[in-house]
Design a protein around this motif. Structure first.
Motif, short mmCIF file in Angstrom:
data_model
loop_
_atom_site.label_atom_id
_atom_site.label_comp_id
_atom_site.label_asym_id
_atom_site.label_seq_id
_atom_site.Cartn_x
_atom_site.Cartn_y
_atom_site.Cartn_z
N SER A 53 17.98 36.07 -34.95
CA SER A 53 16.80 35.43 -35.50
C SER A 53 16.61 35.74 -36.98
O SER A 53 16.23 34.88 -37.78
CB SER A 53 15.61 35.89 -34.67
N ALA A 54 16.88 36.97 -37.35
CA ALA A 54 16.73 37.35 -38.76
C ALA A 54 18.01 37.08 -39.55
O ALA A 54 18.07 37.34 -40.75
CB ALA A 54 16.35 38.82 -38.87
N GLN A 55 19.03 36.58 -38.85
CA GLN A 55 20.31 36.28 -39.49
C GLN A 55 20.95 37.48 -40.17
O GLN A 55 21.32 37.42 -41.33
CB GLN A 55 20.18 35.12 -40.48
N ASP A 129 7.81 21.27 -40.25
CA ASP A 129 7.98 21.45 -38.80
C ASP A 129 9.21 20.70 -38.32
O ASP A 129 10.03 21.23 -37.58
CB ASP A 129 6.75 20.90 -38.07
N MET A 130 9.34 19.48 -38.77
CA MET A 130 10.48 18.67 -38.35
C MET A 130 11.78 19.21 -38.92
O MET A 130 12.81 19.20 -38.24
CB MET A 130 10.27 17.22 -38.78
N LEU A 131 11.74 19.67 -40.15
CA LEU A 131 12.96 20.21 -40.77
C LEU A 131 13.47 21.43 -40.03
O LEU A 131 14.67 21.64 -39.89
CB LEU A 131 12.71 20.57 -42.23
N CYS A 132 12.53 22.24 -39.55
CA CYS A 132 12.93 23.45 -38.84
C CYS A 132 13.73 23.10 -37.59
O CYS A 132 14.58 23.88 -37.16
CB CYS A 132 11.73 24.32 -38.51
N GLU A 133 13.47 21.94 -37.05
CA GLU A 133 14.23 21.52 -35.87
C GLU A 133 15.73 21.48 -36.15
O GLU A 133 16.54 21.76 -35.28
CB GLU A 133 13.78 20.11 -35.41
N ILE A 134 16.07 21.11 -37.38
CA ILE A 134 17.50 21.01 -37.67
C ILE A 134 18.03 22.15 -38.53
O ILE A 134 19.22 22.27 -38.74
CB ILE A 134 17.88 19.66 -38.31
N THR A 135 17.14 23.02 -39.01
CA THR A 135 17.63 24.09 -39.90
C THR A 135 17.45 25.48 -39.31
O THR A 135 18.01 26.44 -39.84
CB THR A 135 16.91 24.06 -41.26
N ASP A 136 16.69 25.61 -38.23
CA ASP A 136 16.48 26.92 -37.64
C ASP A 136 17.66 27.26 -36.72
O ASP A 136 17.85 26.62 -35.71
CB ASP A 136 15.18 26.93 -36.84
#
Lengths: 139, 139
Positions: A53-55, A129-136
């Motif tokens: 999670s913290a990479q 919020d939407m960006l996190c869907e593809i970047t998290d």
DNA sequence: TGTGTTTAGTCAGATACTCTGATTAAAGTA
DNA sequence: TACTTTAATCAGAGTATCTGACTAAACACA
């Protein structure tokens, strides 16, 4: 200015301010420690999950958890569902930092809303919020 | 999810991807070095300015510039307007990385636009632009 | 059931990054 | 000219991060 930097600057600003507020309230943690600390789930989190999670590597996460444990902010308990694993949990002491961080975050958001307006703030949040869907990497 | 993390996640994603692209193209620089490198102005930048802009101490900036200089990505020339100062400038070698970084950034933006739509992308950029006005310590 | 593979975490050692404090030299100022 | 500030560096220390090797528990399945 490119959008990477455009995201980075306010992001770091938030980090700096929240850390400063938490430090000022007497919680002596570093930025790296804070990044781990804030990812610990109320029910406890495995080291491996924290690391992902913290990479950072498991070793790094372990190193930071060790320090936070020594300082009394985290504790490790056996994971009842897996004999190899342990759950990292926040202590009562660390829980005191949560309202401090939240209050500073609320203050920041209020300032931002003041500057860019309520509508744009809502749009910003929606887009992020939407960006996190593809970047998290951890979802 | 709080807006600090919401900014941090895509921001780091951009950093990671651009660094990976630049590394893959044969430019052997670290993230910390890249953060300094990308802040060097075409006409040259003073170390102090780099340090402020990247939010590190002069010593840290100096350390990173030293390495980038050794690797041939930066050079230091005397500042004609101030005998104490020197201007840090990017070399031809380093300039080759710019189109690589730009191409990856364009790719990322295209993907994002694909995911959240053109309108939201424009709103995101607008909101971030305005936020930088109050969160960029170096403007 | 026993054996091979994966997973959670740790140990050891090295490297990279960043900082504080002190110093030098050039400007700026009165 | 003397004082103060600024740009940069030197020296030394501390923090964060990694790679590689290892142990033990869990899982898979023939």
């Amino acid at each position: 200015m490119n959008i990477g930097l455009l995201l980075f600057i306010p992001s770091r600003n938030v980090e700096n301010r929240i850390l400063a507020a938490v430090n000022a309230a007497g919680f002596d943690v570093s930025q790296a420690q804070a990044r781990v600390l804030m990812r610990v789930d109320p029910e406890g989190t495995r080291l491996t999950v924290l690391a992902e999670s913290a990479q950072v590597t498991k070793q790094t996460a372990g190193f930071l958890v060790d320090q936070l444990e020594k300082a009394g902010y985290l504790e490790r308990v056996p994971d009842p569902t897996d004999g190899r694993a342990r759950l990292v949990r926040v202590t009562e002491k660390a829980k005191g930092a949560v309202p401090v961080a939240n209050a500073e975050m609320a203050r920041i958001e209020a300032e931002w809303e003041q500057h860019i307006g309520k509508r744009r703030m809502a749009q910003l949040r929606e887009a992020l919020d939407m960006l996190c869907e593809i970047t998290d990497p951890y979802r």
